[in-house]
Scaffold this active site. Structure first.
Site, short mmCIF file in Angstrom:
data_model
loop_
_atom_site.label_atom_id
_atom_site.label_comp_id
_atom_site.label_asym_id
_atom_site.label_seq_id
_atom_site.Cartn_x
_atom_site.Cartn_y
_atom_site.Cartn_z
N GLY A 50 24.64 -5.70 -15.32
CA GLY A 50 25.33 -6.77 -14.61
C GLY A 50 26.55 -6.11 -14.06
N CYS A 51 27.14 -6.61 -12.98
CA CYS A 51 28.17 -5.75 -12.37
C CYS A 51 29.60 -6.10 -12.75
CB CYS A 51 27.98 -5.67 -10.86
SG CYS A 51 28.53 -7.10 -10.00
N GLN A 52 29.82 -7.26 -13.36
CA GLN A 52 31.23 -7.66 -13.53
C GLN A 52 31.77 -7.50 -14.94
OE1 GLN A 52 33.22 -10.47 -11.58
NE2 GLN A 52 32.38 -9.89 -9.62
N SER A 53 31.03 -7.94 -15.93
CA SER A 53 31.50 -7.71 -17.28
C SER A 53 30.34 -7.07 -18.04
CB SER A 53 31.92 -9.00 -17.96
OG SER A 53 30.78 -9.76 -18.29
#
Ligand SMILES: Cc1ncc(COP(=O)(O)O)c(C=O)c1O
Lengths: 137, 415
Positions: A50-53
């Site tokens: 996943g790219c944000q967290s």
């Protein structure tokens, strides 16, 4: 307790809350009780893409039941994964593989279901089922 | 003494401007939309939206091909748009304006035409430590293809380039200085003139990534005297899928074409094909016609504004926002350059940007969270990502106040 019973329990808990702030505060609190993955396992291998967290997840099979541990560097994803761990842990691989979770929608966290949302629930559930599938064979 | 708020209100009738942007009256999660993600893409005025509808309702036809009436109309409209772009950045002529898909494609075009053909092993391309991935990866790719080497001008903790280091890095092997005019992650307006001067001394070409500059201030490519200037329509109130590569006429004439296909040729036989002149030799295939035309409309819109007023107003948003954020316990502003566009990247002690962004969204406030396609910048400041509020001239002081109270709620919830 069956998966369905645990889902029903969570739905009932969330029904107490009137507005979104209370609901999310509760979700964040639940995250604090998550059985944590060992620090040493917070590696690429256990990361859910996943790219944000970052969300890390691991599973163990004990006496025919799957037990999950997880962690996240952000609180909302951590709360969400803790709900999933609560519902799916201590169940047999067969039960986990065939379950269709419905509680997320019912407690009004549907927005996390979008497959394109980074750190979406969808990839967490998928990863949890993959573990169960691996234990099945 | 006047407060910043009072000053902002005097210089600018922001409510009249907001009325031009239909989406700004939307609600999100039951709250009025506060759109602070202009660095990612800007909203569009009705003039731009109408020009797309109008194109498909009255003009639609392929360009540069037919003799028929509509094809002429479409071609004329598209070429008028090109000339508006040319005037907008003060190019010498429209033939210096190449339409692309965006900034990204424009940089790839230069890397794969000029770079791939002229770079030799050991040649150096110089970028800065704050580049967007779009101005890193295309150069890394051409370095792999040619044996050229990428060099990086470092920055300091304020998010400003270290010019003494630039002096050391730019040297006789430098063939290209490719740098951002304005940073998307930090808001820094780079002292491009000074760095370009160093590049010129060693005979290097210069490409400026103006994606975050053109939405905020007037750019004059002749005054800058850069060889290439690139930007995206969608960040300057125009539609997405259109970007601009400005190149000096002499250089565009020299470098080989990019993709092959229709429109970019003069004659084709199976033995030998001759290429069209610039800019057409870089524009193979049917382009985003309505997009180009609507970019022209966006330029008309911008031209109607008073640039000094816009600049002053945006500065007052920047200063008001910065002060208000710094008044919140635990807020750290990432990027404190003296010269900035109204972009504020920040982190809050102990809180993950994702959680903050999520809770702001619940309150109708759109900010960007994450690495902003500038991972090296995040690594430098040792943060996993930031929360970025990037303003446009249609944003207001009241909206900043809403963001501030939304952050207080996020802090309370996330403790
Ligand atoms: C400085 C900078 N360069 C390049 C780009 C890439 O632009 P586009 O995605 O429109 O090609 C952006 C967009 O975020 C940017 O901010």
């Amino acid at each position: 307790m069956s998966i369905a019973a645990k889902e029903a329990e969570i739905v009932e808990e969330f029904e107490m809350f009137e507005d979104w702030t209370e609901k999310y505060e509760y979700l964040i609190d639940l995250g604090r009780a998550l059985p944590l993955i060992d620090e040493g396992l917070k590696t690429e291998e256990y990361l859910i893409k996943g790219c944000q967290s970052q969300v890390w997840l691991n599973a163990e099979l004990k006496e025919g039941k799957v037990f999950y541990k997880a962690d996240s560097d952000a609180q909302i994803p951590k709360g969400i994964v803790s709900l999933l761990v609560r519902v799916l842990s201590d169940e047999s691989p067969n039960e986990i593989v065939k379950t269709e979770l419905s509680f997320i929608d019912q407690i009004g966290l549907k927005e996390h279901l979008s497959p394109t949302r980074s750190n979406g629930l969808v990839s967490m559930v998928k990863q949890m089922k993959l573990y169960a599938l691996a234990f099945q064979s | 003494m006047e407060t910043i708020e009072e000053k902002a209100k005097q210089i600018f009738d922001v409510h009249a401007i907001r009325a031009d942007f239909p989406i700004l009256s939307a609600t999100v999660n039951g709250k009025p939309l506060v759109y602070f993600d202009n660095g990612a893409t800007s909203q569009k005025p009705k003039l731009v939206i109408d020009s797309i509808v109008n194109y498909y309702s009255n003009t639609n036809s392929n360009i540069h091909r037919g003799v028929h009436h509509l094809s002429q109309l479409a071609t004329d409209a598209y070429e008028v748009a090109r000339s508006k772009v040319s005037h907008f950045i003060n190019a010498k002529s429209s033939s210096e304006i190449v339409f692309t898909k965006g900034t990204t494609e424009a940089i790839n075009l230069v890397a794969q035409t000029w770079g791939r053909n002229y770079l030799k092993p050991g040649d150096e391309i110089v970028v800065t430590a704050m580049e967007h991935h779009a101005n890193i990866v295309p150069w890394q790719m051409v370095c792999e293809q040619t044996g050229a080497v990428l060099k990086v001008i470092p920055m300091d903790l304020n998010g400003e380039l270290i010019l003494e280091e630039a002096e050391k890095i730019i040297g006789l092997r430098t063939r290209m200085l490719a740098m951002m005019h304005v940073s998307n992650a930090l808001g820094t307006i780079n002292p491009v003139e000074k760095v370009m001067e160093m590049a010129r001394k060693v005979g290097a070409l210069i490409l400026l990534d103006g994606a975050q500059a053109v939405p905020h201030f007037k750019v004059d490519v002749q005054a800058l005297d850069c060889d290439f200037y690139v930007f995206s329509s969608h960040k300057m109130f125009g539609p997405s899928g259109v970007g601009i590569l400005y190149g000096k006429e002499r250089i565009l004439a020299e470098i080989p074409p990019y993709q092959g296909g229709g429109d970019m040729i003069k004659t084709v036989t199976f033995e030998k094909t001759t290429y069209n002149d610039a800019p057409f030799k870089f524009e193979a295939g049917t382009p985003n016609i309505e997009g180009g035309i609507a970019l022209g409309a966006a330029i008309d819109y911008i031209n109607e504004m008073n640039h000094d007023e816009v600049l002053n107003y945006e500065n007052s948003l920047l200063h008001y926002g910065t002060e208000a954020l710094l008044n919140i316990d635990g807020v750290r502003i990432i990027g404190q350059a003296v010269q900035k566009v109204p972009v504020i990247s920040f982190s809050i002690d102990g809180l993950h940007p994702y959680d903050v962004g999520f809770i702001l969204d619940k309150q109708g406030i759109a900010v960007r969270t994450g690495h902003h396609c500038a991972q090296p910048v995040m690594d430098f400041f040792k943060v996993p990502g930031t929360i970025r509020a990037s303003f446009a001239f249609y944003n207001t002081i009241e909206e900043i106040d809403s963001m501030i109270s939304a952050i207080h709620l996020a802090k309370k919830m996330l403790k």
